[in-house]
Design a protein around this motif. Structure first.
Motif, PDB file in Angstrom:
ATOM      1  N   GLY A 101       0.808  -1.220   0.040  1.00  0.00           N
ATOM      2  CA  GLY A 101       0.011   0.043  -0.008  1.00  0.00           C
ATOM      3  C   GLY A 101       0.877   1.373   0.209  1.00  0.00           C
ATOM      4  O   GLY A 101       0.203   2.386  -0.326  1.00  0.00           O
ATOM      5  N   GLY A 102       2.136   1.265   0.229  1.00  0.00           N
ATOM      6  CA  GLY A 102       2.772   2.478   0.243  1.00  0.00           C
ATOM      7  C   GLY A 102       3.078   2.825  -1.239  1.00  0.00           C
ATOM      8  O   GLY A 102       2.960   2.177  -2.192  1.00  0.00           O
ATOM      9  N   ARG A 103       3.516   4.202  -1.380  1.00  0.00           N
ATOM     10  CA  ARG A 103       3.668   4.850  -2.537  1.00  0.00           C
ATOM     11  C   ARG A 103       4.970   5.771  -2.668  1.00  0.00           C
ATOM     12  O   ARG A 103       5.105   6.485  -1.601  1.00  0.00           O
ATOM     13  CB  ARG A 103       2.488   5.692  -2.977  1.00  0.00           C
ATOM     14  N   PHE A 104       5.619   5.619  -3.707  1.00  0.00           N
ATOM     15  CA  PHE A 104       6.768   6.444  -3.620  1.00  0.00           C
ATOM     16  C   PHE A 104       7.138   6.903  -5.253  1.00  0.00           C
ATOM     17  O   PHE A 104       6.734   6.216  -5.977  1.00  0.00           O
ATOM     18  CB  PHE A 104       7.915   5.863  -3.158  1.00  0.00           C
ATOM     19  N   ARG A 105       8.220   7.666  -5.296  1.00  0.00           N
ATOM     20  CA  ARG A 105       8.528   8.082  -6.751  1.00  0.00           C
ATOM     21  C   ARG A 105      10.298   8.369  -6.657  1.00  0.00           C
ATOM     22  O   ARG A 105      10.742   8.814  -5.449  1.00  0.00           O
ATOM     23  CB  ARG A 105       7.909   8.916  -7.510  1.00  0.00           C
ATOM     24  N   TYR A 106      10.832   8.328  -7.587  1.00  0.00           N
ATOM     25  CA  TYR A 106      12.223   8.936  -7.765  1.00  0.00           C
ATOM     26  C   TYR A 106      12.110  10.142  -8.385  1.00  0.00           C
ATOM     27  O   TYR A 106      11.226  10.497  -9.425  1.00  0.00           O
ATOM     28  CB  TYR A 106      12.966   8.234  -8.949  1.00  0.00           C
ATOM     29  N   GLU A 107      13.149  11.062  -7.771  1.00  0.00           N
ATOM     30  CA  GLU A 107      13.160  12.546  -8.644  1.00  0.00           C
ATOM     31  C   GLU A 107      14.587  12.495  -9.023  1.00  0.00           C
ATOM     32  O   GLU A 107      15.649  12.222  -8.151  1.00  0.00           O
ATOM     33  CB  GLU A 107      12.728  13.439  -7.658  1.00  0.00           C
ATOM     34  N   PHE A 108      14.998  12.880 -10.036  1.00  0.00           N
ATOM     35  CA  PHE A 108      16.412  13.267 -10.469  1.00  0.00           C
ATOM     36  C   PHE A 108      16.418  14.774 -10.948  1.00  0.00           C
ATOM     37  O   PHE A 108      15.535  15.302 -11.838  1.00  0.00           O
ATOM     38  CB  PHE A 108      16.814  12.372 -11.610  1.00  0.00           C
ATOM     39  N   ASP A 109      17.176  15.473 -10.075  1.00  0.00           N
ATOM     40  CA  ASP A 109      17.249  17.109 -10.023  1.00  0.00           C
ATOM     41  C   ASP A 109      15.885  17.849 -10.371  1.00  0.00           C
ATOM     42  O   ASP A 109      15.901  18.416 -11.190  1.00  0.00           O
ATOM     43  CB  ASP A 109      18.127  17.231 -11.212  1.00  0.00           C
ATOM     44  N   GLY A 110      14.930  17.202  -9.585  1.00  0.00           N
ATOM     45  CA  GLY A 110      13.736  17.689  -9.563  1.00  0.00           C
ATOM     46  C   GLY A 110      12.595  17.315 -10.680  1.00  0.00           C
ATOM     47  O   GLY A 110      11.487  17.633 -10.684  1.00  0.00           O
TER      48      GLY A 110
ATOM     49  N   LEU B 146      11.857  -9.330   0.003  1.00  0.00           N
ATOM     50  CA  LEU B 146      11.846  -8.218  -0.660  1.00  0.00           C
ATOM     51  C   LEU B 146      11.314  -8.471  -2.232  1.00  0.00           C
ATOM     52  O   LEU B 146      11.188  -9.549  -2.681  1.00  0.00           O
ATOM     53  CB  LEU B 146      13.314  -8.125  -1.012  1.00  0.00           C
ATOM     54  N   ALA B 147      10.670  -7.709  -2.769  1.00  0.00           N
ATOM     55  CA  ALA B 147       9.978  -7.502  -4.038  1.00  0.00           C
ATOM     56  C   ALA B 147      10.559  -6.209  -4.769  1.00  0.00           C
ATOM     57  O   ALA B 147      10.759  -5.161  -4.220  1.00  0.00           O
ATOM     58  CB  ALA B 147       8.551  -7.490  -3.802  1.00  0.00           C
ATOM     59  N   PRO B 148      10.758  -6.679  -5.982  1.00  0.00           N
ATOM     60  CA  PRO B 148      10.990  -5.347  -7.040  1.00  0.00           C
ATOM     61  C   PRO B 148      10.033  -4.528  -7.379  1.00  0.00           C
ATOM     62  O   PRO B 148       9.079  -5.049  -7.579  1.00  0.00           O
ATOM     63  CB  PRO B 148      11.748  -6.265  -8.212  1.00  0.00           C
ATOM     64  N   VAL B 149      10.121  -3.342  -7.307  1.00  0.00           N
ATOM     65  CA  VAL B 149       9.381  -2.343  -7.976  1.00  0.00           C
ATOM     66  C   VAL B 149       9.914  -1.363  -8.856  1.00  0.00           C
ATOM     67  O   VAL B 149      10.866  -0.726  -8.391  1.00  0.00           O
ATOM     68  CB  VAL B 149       8.636  -1.530  -6.837  1.00  0.00           C
ATOM     69  N   SER B 150       9.659  -1.125 -10.243  1.00  0.00           N
ATOM     70  CA  SER B 150      10.621  -0.488 -11.514  1.00  0.00           C
ATOM     71  C   SER B 150       9.788   0.438 -12.005  1.00  0.00           C
ATOM     72  O   SER B 150       8.504   0.302 -12.132  1.00  0.00           O
ATOM     73  CB  SER B 150      10.973  -1.618 -12.135  1.00  0.00           C
ATOM     74  N   THR B 151      10.415   1.374 -12.471  1.00  0.00           N
ATOM     75  CA  THR B 151      10.197   2.470 -13.297  1.00  0.00           C
ATOM     76  C   THR B 151      11.306   2.643 -14.511  1.00  0.00           C
ATOM     77  O   THR B 151      12.241   2.113 -14.204  1.00  0.00           O
ATOM     78  CB  THR B 151       9.503   3.639 -12.888  1.00  0.00           C
ATOM     79  N   THR B 152      10.754   3.363 -15.486  1.00  0.00           N
ATOM     80  CA  THR B 152      11.851   3.486 -16.454  1.00  0.00           C
ATOM     81  C   THR B 152      12.171   5.346 -16.585  1.00  0.00           C
ATOM     82  O   THR B 152      11.110   6.066 -16.046  1.00  0.00           O
ATOM     83  CB  THR B 152      11.578   3.289 -17.875  1.00  0.00           C
ATOM     84  N   VAL B 153      13.205   5.648 -16.617  1.00  0.00           N
ATOM     85  CA  VAL B 153      13.609   7.030 -16.352  1.00  0.00           C
ATOM     86  C   VAL B 153      14.773   7.223 -17.405  1.00  0.00           C
ATOM     87  O   VAL B 153      15.660   6.746 -17.501  1.00  0.00           O
ATOM     88  CB  VAL B 153      13.982   7.493 -15.066  1.00  0.00           C
ATOM     89  N   SER B 154      14.566   8.526 -18.234  1.00  0.00           N
ATOM     90  CA  SER B 154      15.668   9.013 -19.315  1.00  0.00           C
ATOM     91  C   SER B 154      16.988   9.779 -18.251  1.00  0.00           C
ATOM     92  O   SER B 154      16.308  10.570 -17.611  1.00  0.00           O
ATOM     93  CB  SER B 154      15.281   9.685 -20.247  1.00  0.00           C
TER      94      SER B 154
ATOM     95  N   PHE C 287      10.457  14.362 -11.812  1.00  0.00           N
ATOM     96  CA  PHE C 287       9.743  13.022 -11.163  1.00  0.00           C
ATOM     97  C   PHE C 287       9.628  11.779 -12.280  1.00  0.00           C
ATOM     98  O   PHE C 287       9.182  12.066 -13.212  1.00  0.00           O
ATOM     99  CB  PHE C 287       8.269  13.321 -10.593  1.00  0.00           C
ATOM    100  N   THR C 288       9.392  10.939 -11.721  1.00  0.00           N
ATOM    101  CA  THR C 288       9.120   9.492 -12.277  1.00  0.00           C
ATOM    102  C   THR C 288       7.517   9.399 -12.067  1.00  0.00           C
ATOM    103  O   THR C 288       7.202   9.904 -11.105  1.00  0.00           O
ATOM    104  CB  THR C 288       9.885   8.204 -11.940  1.00  0.00           C
TER     105      THR C 288
ATOM    106  N   MET D 123      19.708  12.140  -7.011  1.00  0.00           N
ATOM    107  CA  MET D 123      18.491  11.220  -7.016  1.00  0.00           C
ATOM    108  C   MET D 123      17.940  11.386  -5.773  1.00  0.00           C
ATOM    109  O   MET D 123      18.403  11.122  -4.834  1.00  0.00           O
ATOM    110  CB  MET D 123      19.135   9.781  -7.174  1.00  0.00           C
ATOM    111  N   ARG D 124      16.454  11.662  -5.658  1.00  0.00           N
ATOM    112  CA  ARG D 124      15.812  11.506  -4.740  1.00  0.00           C
ATOM    113  C   ARG D 124      14.747  10.243  -4.753  1.00  0.00           C
ATOM    114  O   ARG D 124      13.957  10.156  -5.456  1.00  0.00           O
ATOM    115  CB  ARG D 124      14.948  12.899  -4.368  1.00  0.00           C
ATOM    116  N   LEU D 125      14.236   9.631  -3.492  1.00  0.00           N
ATOM    117  CA  LEU D 125      13.406   8.784  -3.309  1.00  0.00           C
ATOM    118  C   LEU D 125      12.354   9.513  -2.303  1.00  0.00           C
ATOM    119  O   LEU D 125      12.771   9.860  -1.238  1.00  0.00           O
ATOM    120  CB  LEU D 125      13.819   7.729  -2.777  1.00  0.00           C
TER     121      LEU D 125
END
Length: 187
Positions: A97-106, A123-131, A108-109, A139-141
């Motif tokens: 149920g938790g939610r998060f995102r990555y931020e690279f120099d502001g 553990l389980a993997p949770v993935s996204t793609t980022v350019s 957002f993913t 990098m901020r989580l």
């Protein structure tokens, strides 16, 4: 370290592609390199003078734990090549149920959802793609909603790459090093 000075935890930026332990966020303190909603490292493991909650794992490692909405962690990273990357967080949660995102120099993913893994260490993997552009970045989580979950590590690899692999744990089986630079040992 003065609270307004940032430095990489291991002395130099983490390399992308590569793996980053969640507990190895940058040095600098509350409000600069992380935000935690309480002033104490509740379990007191690993970096006990920081207020980020870090606990020991039964496999000998550590994980960021007791995560709350609004918390964040930052890491200085060096991207070796401009490309699309898969960013995978290895998370554990009793109920999900938790939610998060990555931020690279502001930048957002998309928001990512934490699944139920049945306990606090599976553990389980949770993935996204980022350019990402080559060079140094922050990098901020960012935790957007925290039905409780833990974060062990991030694995960031170039899309289509087979350079990094996550090997599932098996009793009595050791495979190292990972990633493999030249020689693979299976014991």
């Amino acid at each position: 370290v003065l609270p307004w000075i940032r430095s990489s935890f291991h002395g130099s930026p983490a390399t992308i592609p590569g793996s980053i332990e969640a507990e190895d966020f940058d040095i600098g303190g509350e409000g600069l390199t992380y935000h935690d909603t309480d002033e104490n490292n509740i379990p007191g493991w690993y970096r006990p003078t920081e207020s980020v909650d870090i606990e020991a794992r039964s496999d000998g490692g550590f994980q960021v734990a007791y995560i709350a909405s609004g918390e964040w962690l930052e890491y200085t990273v060096n991207v070796e090549e401009t490309a699309d990357y898969t960013a995978t967080a290895w998370v554990a949660s009793q109920d999900g149920g938790g939610r998060f995102r990555y931020e690279f120099d502001g930048t957002f993913t998309r928001m990512l959802a934490v699944p139920s893994t049945g306990d606090w260490e599976t553990l389980a993997p949770v993935s996204t793609t980022v350019s990402l552009e080559a060079g140094e970045h922050i990098m901020r989580l960012a935790v957007l909603a925290a039905a409780p979950f833990n974060i062990d590590r991030y694995v960031i690899e170039k899309v289509g790459s087979t350079g990094l692999a996550t090997v599932p744990e098996a009793a009595g089986l050791e495979i190292y090093p990972n990633p493999v630079p030249n020689e693979l040992s299976i014991v």
